[in-house]
Motif scaffolding. Structure first.
Motif, PDB file in Angstrom:
ATOM      1  N   ALA A   3       0.680  -1.158   0.016  1.00 18.17           N
ATOM      2  CA  ALA A   3      -0.023   0.119   0.060  1.00 18.17           C
ATOM      3  C   ALA A   3       0.902   1.287   0.010  1.00 18.17           C
ATOM      4  CB  ALA A   3      -0.824  -0.063   1.119  1.00 18.17           C
ATOM      5  N   ALA A   4       1.995   1.125   0.459  1.00 17.11           N
ATOM      6  CA  ALA A   4       3.053   2.219   0.425  1.00 17.11           C
ATOM      7  C   ALA A   4       4.518   1.720   0.196  1.00 17.11           C
ATOM      8  CB  ALA A   4       2.940   2.806   2.049  1.00 17.11           C
ATOM      9  N   THR A   5       5.231   2.579  -0.076  1.00 16.86           N
ATOM     10  CA  THR A   5       6.598   2.329  -0.427  1.00 16.86           C
ATOM     11  C   THR A   5       7.258   2.170   1.068  1.00 16.86           C
ATOM     12  OG1 THR A   5       7.402   4.552  -0.557  1.00 16.86           O
ATOM     13  CG2 THR A   5       6.657   3.241  -2.851  1.00 16.86           C
ATOM     14  N   TYR A   6       8.608   1.631   1.121  1.00 16.52           N
ATOM     15  CA  TYR A   6       9.281   1.867   2.398  1.00 16.52           C
ATOM     16  C   TYR A   6       9.578   3.138   2.807  1.00 16.52           C
ATOM     17  CZ  TYR A   6      13.072   1.249   5.797  1.00 16.52           C
ATOM     18  OH  TYR A   6      13.710   1.271   6.837  1.00 16.52           O
ATOM     19  N   LYS A   7       9.945   4.112   1.915  1.00 13.06           N
ATOM     20  CA  LYS A   7      10.117   5.527   2.140  1.00 13.06           C
ATOM     21  C   LYS A   7       8.819   6.147   2.592  1.00 13.06           C
ATOM     22  CE  LYS A   7      11.875   9.609   0.208  1.00 13.06           C
ATOM     23  NZ  LYS A   7      12.450  10.367  -0.876  1.00 13.06           N
ATOM     24  N   GLN A   8       7.711   5.975   2.234  1.00 11.90           N
ATOM     25  CA  GLN A   8       6.602   6.393   2.663  1.00 11.90           C
ATOM     26  C   GLN A   8       6.250   5.937   4.138  1.00 11.90           C
ATOM     27  OE1 GLN A   8       4.267   5.243  -0.592  1.00 11.90           O
ATOM     28  NE2 GLN A   8       4.170   7.005  -1.562  1.00 11.90           N
ATOM     29  N   SER A   9       6.361   4.717   4.293  1.00 11.20           N
ATOM     30  CA  SER A   9       5.905   4.063   5.399  1.00 11.20           C
ATOM     31  C   SER A   9       6.925   4.203   6.714  1.00 11.20           C
ATOM     32  CB  SER A   9       5.553   2.559   5.246  1.00 11.20           C
ATOM     33  OG  SER A   9       6.573   1.852   4.951  1.00 11.20           O
ATOM     34  N   VAL A  10       8.074   4.175   6.582  1.00 15.64           N
ATOM     35  CA  VAL A  10       8.906   3.913   7.506  1.00 15.64           C
ATOM     36  C   VAL A  10       8.949   5.327   8.590  1.00 15.64           C
ATOM     37  CG1 VAL A  10      11.024   5.244   6.390  1.00 15.64           C
ATOM     38  CG2 VAL A  10      11.506   3.252   8.396  1.00 15.64           C
ATOM     39  N   GLU A  11       8.787   6.555   8.077  1.00 17.35           N
ATOM     40  CA  GLU A  11       8.599   7.818   9.142  1.00 17.35           C
ATOM     41  C   GLU A  11       7.410   7.426  10.081  1.00 17.35           C
ATOM     42  OE1 GLU A  11       8.180  12.613   9.484  1.00 17.35           O
ATOM     43  OE2 GLU A  11       8.919  11.596   7.545  1.00 17.35           O
ATOM     44  N   PRO A  12       6.387   7.228   9.478  1.00 14.04           N
ATOM     45  CA  PRO A  12       5.252   6.964  10.406  1.00 14.04           C
ATOM     46  C   PRO A  12       5.277   5.713  11.382  1.00 14.04           C
ATOM     47  CG  PRO A  12       4.284   7.151   8.200  1.00 14.04           C
ATOM     48  CD  PRO A  12       5.961   7.135   8.112  1.00 14.04           C
ATOM     49  N   ALA A  13       5.976   4.811  10.988  1.00 13.64           N
ATOM     50  CA  ALA A  13       6.197   3.707  11.840  1.00 13.64           C
ATOM     51  C   ALA A  13       7.286   4.194  12.929  1.00 13.64           C
ATOM     52  CB  ALA A  13       6.745   2.276  10.922  1.00 13.64           C
ATOM     53  N   ILE A  14       8.389   4.561  12.722  1.00 15.13           N
ATOM     54  CA  ILE A  14       9.301   5.262  13.574  1.00 15.13           C
ATOM     55  C   ILE A  14       8.496   6.312  14.735  1.00 15.13           C
ATOM     56  CG2 ILE A  14      11.351   6.401  14.243  1.00 15.13           C
ATOM     57  CD1 ILE A  14      11.674   3.383  12.860  1.00 15.13           C
ATOM     58  N   ARG A  15       7.867   6.929  14.074  1.00 13.39           N
ATOM     59  CA  ARG A  15       7.059   8.088  14.763  1.00 13.39           C
ATOM     60  C   ARG A  15       6.456   7.508  15.947  1.00 13.39           C
ATOM     61  NH1 ARG A  15       7.393  13.061  14.084  1.00 13.39           N
ATOM     62  NH2 ARG A  15       7.736  12.875  11.756  1.00 13.39           N
ATOM     63  N   TRP A  16       5.509   6.490  15.464  1.00 15.64           N
ATOM     64  CA  TRP A  16       4.276   5.578  16.156  1.00 15.64           C
ATOM     65  C   TRP A  16       5.501   4.911  17.401  1.00 15.64           C
ATOM     66  CZ3 TRP A  16       4.226   0.678  17.979  1.00 15.64           C
ATOM     67  CH2 TRP A  16       3.408   0.246  18.751  1.00 15.64           C
ATOM     68  N   LEU A  17       6.421   4.260  16.959  1.00 13.83           N
ATOM     69  CA  LEU A  17       7.403   3.721  18.155  1.00 13.83           C
ATOM     70  C   LEU A  17       7.760   4.686  19.154  1.00 13.83           C
ATOM     71  CD1 LEU A  17       9.450   1.190  15.955  1.00 13.83           C
ATOM     72  CD2 LEU A  17       7.808   0.527  17.953  1.00 13.83           C
ATOM     73  N   VAL A  18       8.287   5.796  18.638  1.00 11.61           N
ATOM     74  CA  VAL A  18       8.736   6.726  19.563  1.00 11.61           C
ATOM     75  C   VAL A  18       7.890   7.339  20.377  1.00 11.61           C
ATOM     76  CG1 VAL A  18       9.817   8.976  19.715  1.00 11.61           C
ATOM     77  CG2 VAL A  18      10.782   7.246  18.218  1.00 11.61           C
ATOM     78  N   GLU A  19       6.623   7.474  19.845  1.00 15.33           N
ATOM     79  CA  GLU A  19       5.503   8.221  20.734  1.00 15.33           C
ATOM     80  C   GLU A  19       4.877   7.102  21.717  1.00 15.33           C
ATOM     81  OE1 GLU A  19       2.597   9.606  17.647  1.00 15.33           O
ATOM     82  OE2 GLU A  19       3.891  11.452  17.380  1.00 15.33           O
ATOM     83  N   HIS A  20       4.902   5.931  21.271  1.00 19.22           N
ATOM     84  CA  HIS A  20       4.368   4.728  22.031  1.00 19.22           C
ATOM     85  C   HIS A  20       5.162   4.519  23.197  1.00 19.22           C
ATOM     86  CE1 HIS A  20       2.022   1.022  22.493  1.00 19.22           C
ATOM     87  NE2 HIS A  20       3.080   0.322  22.658  1.00 19.22           N
ATOM     88  N   VAL A  21       6.449   4.633  23.124  1.00 15.83           N
ATOM     89  CA  VAL A  21       7.301   4.392  24.442  1.00 15.83           C
ATOM     90  C   VAL A  21       7.716   5.431  24.997  1.00 15.83           C
ATOM     91  CG1 VAL A  21       8.204   2.127  23.396  1.00 15.83           C
ATOM     92  CG2 VAL A  21       9.252   4.296  23.140  1.00 15.83           C
ATOM     93  N   ALA A  22       7.366   6.748  24.524  1.00 15.07           N
ATOM     94  CA  ALA A  22       7.721   7.811  25.326  1.00 15.07           C
ATOM     95  C   ALA A  22       7.419   8.157  26.794  1.00 15.07           C
ATOM     96  CB  ALA A  22       7.075   9.303  24.517  1.00 15.07           C
ATOM     97  N   GLY A  23       8.417   8.327  27.639  1.00 15.14           N
ATOM     98  CA  GLY A  23       8.367   8.353  28.790  1.00 15.14           C
ATOM     99  C   GLY A  23       8.379   6.860  29.878  1.00 15.14           C
ATOM    100  N   ASN A  24       8.269   5.916  28.895  1.00 19.05           N
ATOM    101  CA  ASN A  24       8.359   4.787  29.544  1.00 19.05           C
ATOM    102  C   ASN A  24       9.700   3.949  29.287  1.00 19.05           C
ATOM    103  OD1 ASN A  24       5.307   4.503  30.528  1.00 19.05           O
ATOM    104  ND2 ASN A  24       5.028   5.070  28.453  1.00 19.05           N
ATOM    105  N   ASP A  25       9.488   2.624  29.704  1.00 21.73           N
ATOM    106  CA  ASP A  25      10.603   1.716  29.276  1.00 21.73           C
ATOM    107  C   ASP A  25      10.110   1.017  28.357  1.00 21.73           C
ATOM    108  OD1 ASP A  25      12.567  -0.446  29.254  1.00 21.73           O
ATOM    109  OD2 ASP A  25      12.714  -0.680  31.366  1.00 21.73           O
ATOM    110  N   TRP A  26      11.038   1.167  27.361  1.00 19.12           N
ATOM    111  CA  TRP A  26      10.558   0.479  25.744  1.00 19.12           C
ATOM    112  C   TRP A  26      10.450  -1.151  26.300  1.00 19.12           C
ATOM    113  CZ3 TRP A  26      12.837  -3.514  23.559  1.00 19.12           C
ATOM    114  CH2 TRP A  26      14.355  -4.118  23.711  1.00 19.12           C
ATOM    115  N   ARG A  27      10.791  -1.821  27.013  1.00 18.32           N
ATOM    116  CA  ARG A  27      10.605  -3.078  27.183  1.00 18.32           C
ATOM    117  C   ARG A  27       9.513  -3.577  27.710  1.00 18.32           C
ATOM    118  NH1 ARG A  27      16.401  -2.051  28.179  1.00 18.32           N
ATOM    119  NH2 ARG A  27      15.695  -1.023  29.804  1.00 18.32           N
ATOM    120  N   GLU A  28       8.900  -2.674  28.522  1.00 17.81           N
ATOM    121  CA  GLU A  28       7.493  -2.848  29.146  1.00 17.81           C
ATOM    122  C   GLU A  28       6.350  -2.535  28.021  1.00 17.81           C
ATOM    123  OE1 GLU A  28       6.964  -0.560  32.733  1.00 17.81           O
ATOM    124  OE2 GLU A  28       8.947  -1.268  33.616  1.00 17.81           O
TER     125      GLU A  28
END
Length: 67
Positions: free
Chosen positions: A10-35
């Motif tokens: 549905a998207a190229t790697y270039k189109q999808s990588v930034e939203p994926a990384i942004r989600w990961l960063v926001e998802h773990v913000a202020g928390n231990d990523w392992r949790e």
């Protein structure tokens, strides 16, 4: 990580990588990523090779990506 599919993406790697990384960063913000990502934390090896990343940034044209 390898992802295989039999349909056109549905998207190229270039189109999808930034939203994926942004989600990961926001998802773990202020928390231990392992949790927040226990399945990823359960892998028996290191995921983040900071030494290699730092060496790559020292190469000509190396650029830090800020999100």
């Amino acid at each position: 990580m390898v992802v295989a599919g039999t349909t056109a993406p549905a998207a190229t790697y270039k189109q999808s990588v930034e939203p994926a990384i942004r989600w990961l960063v926001e998802h773990v913000a202020g928390n231990d990523w392992r949790e927040r990502l226990p399945q990823l934390a359960a892998y028996p090896h290191d995921h983040f090779d900071y030494e290699t990343d730092d060496r790559a940034l020292e190469l000509a044209g190396g650029t830090l990506i800020a999100i």
